[in-house]
Design a protein around this motif. Structure first.
Motif, PDB file in Angstrom:
ATOM      1  N   ILE A  45     -37.971 -52.121 -25.427  1.00  0.00           N
ATOM      2  CA  ILE A  45     -38.366 -53.522 -25.317  1.00  0.00           C
ATOM      3  C   ILE A  45     -37.255 -54.271 -24.595  1.00  0.00           C
ATOM      4  O   ILE A  45     -36.088 -54.195 -24.986  1.00  0.00           O
ATOM      5  N   THR A  46     -37.634 -54.957 -23.528  1.00  0.00           N
ATOM      6  CA  THR A  46     -36.683 -55.789 -22.794  1.00  0.00           C
ATOM      7  C   THR A  46     -37.248 -57.198 -22.716  1.00  0.00           C
ATOM      8  O   THR A  46     -38.454 -57.382 -22.612  1.00  0.00           O
ATOM      9  N   TYR A  47     -36.362 -58.176 -22.779  1.00  0.00           N
ATOM     10  CA  TYR A  47     -36.851 -59.548 -22.699  1.00  0.00           C
ATOM     11  C   TYR A  47     -35.857 -60.428 -21.972  1.00  0.00           C
ATOM     12  O   TYR A  47     -34.670 -60.143 -21.906  1.00  0.00           O
ATOM     13  N   ASP A  48     -36.379 -61.488 -21.417  1.00  0.00           N
ATOM     14  CA  ASP A  48     -35.594 -62.503 -20.720  1.00  0.00           C
ATOM     15  C   ASP A  48     -36.118 -63.843 -21.208  1.00  0.00           C
ATOM     16  O   ASP A  48     -37.273 -64.191 -20.949  1.00  0.00           O
ATOM     17  N   GLN A  61     -45.481 -56.843 -31.070  1.00  0.00           N
ATOM     18  CA  GLN A  61     -45.923 -57.552 -29.864  1.00  0.00           C
ATOM     19  C   GLN A  61     -46.492 -58.922 -30.222  1.00  0.00           C
ATOM     20  O   GLN A  61     -46.153 -59.925 -29.589  1.00  0.00           O
ATOM     21  N   SER A  81     -40.115 -63.898 -20.546  1.00  0.00           N
ATOM     22  CA  SER A  81     -40.883 -62.677 -20.284  1.00  0.00           C
ATOM     23  C   SER A  81     -40.390 -61.560 -21.202  1.00  0.00           C
ATOM     24  O   SER A  81     -39.235 -61.546 -21.635  1.00  0.00           O
ATOM     25  N   VAL A  82     -41.298 -60.646 -21.497  1.00  0.00           N
ATOM     26  CA  VAL A  82     -40.975 -59.475 -22.317  1.00  0.00           C
ATOM     27  C   VAL A  82     -41.714 -58.277 -21.739  1.00  0.00           C
ATOM     28  O   VAL A  82     -42.827 -58.420 -21.209  1.00  0.00           O
ATOM     29  N   ARG A  83     -41.080 -57.102 -21.805  1.00  0.00           N
ATOM     30  CA  ARG A  83     -41.697 -55.862 -21.338  1.00  0.00           C
ATOM     31  C   ARG A  83     -41.597 -54.817 -22.433  1.00  0.00           C
ATOM     32  O   ARG A  83     -40.573 -54.708 -23.099  1.00  0.00           O
ATOM     33  N   PHE A  84     -42.660 -54.041 -22.579  1.00  0.00           N
ATOM     34  CA  PHE A  84     -42.712 -52.943 -23.535  1.00  0.00           C
ATOM     35  C   PHE A  84     -42.940 -51.653 -22.753  1.00  0.00           C
ATOM     36  O   PHE A  84     -43.978 -51.498 -22.107  1.00  0.00           O
ATOM     37  N   TYR A  85     -41.978 -50.754 -22.793  1.00  0.00           N
ATOM     38  CA  TYR A  85     -42.092 -49.459 -22.117  1.00  0.00           C
ATOM     39  C   TYR A  85     -42.341 -48.400 -23.185  1.00  0.00           C
ATOM     40  O   TYR A  85     -41.477 -48.149 -24.023  1.00  0.00           O
TER      41      TYR A  85
END
Length: 96
Positions: A5-8, A52, A65-69
């Protein structure tokens, strides 16, 4: 499955700094911080959906923004680490 999980989060105002803290606290409950805004979380599918939903509730969709890999179960072959901050085994024993 292992999820990265990455977020900005936009921290230009007090509300943004509060969102950043709230999202980080959520992620800490589910996984291990590996960099400032990057977490590795070993999750069941229902836990991923739950996390999520909680993150999306906290974030500002216009500014953050957030990304889930989703790295899956065979994540050991998908991660390479070099340099400082030694790696850990997400499926291993965690001593508190």
């Amino acid at each position: 499955m292992l999820v990265l999980i990455t977020y900005d989060v936009n921290t230009m105002d007090t509300a943004g700094r509060k969102r950043l803290t709230a999202i980080a606290k959520l992620c800490v409950r589910y996984g291990q911080r590996v960099q400032n805004s990057v977490f590795e979380c070993l999750l069941e599918p229902y836990q991923l959906k739950e996390l999520q939903n909680k993150i999306i509730e906290k974030m500002d969709m216009e500014k953050d923004s957030v990304r889930f890999y989703k790295l899956g179960q065979k994540y050991h072959t998908k991660i390479e680490h070099y340099g400082a901050k030694g790696s850990y085994d997400p499926g291993g024993v965690l001593v508190l």
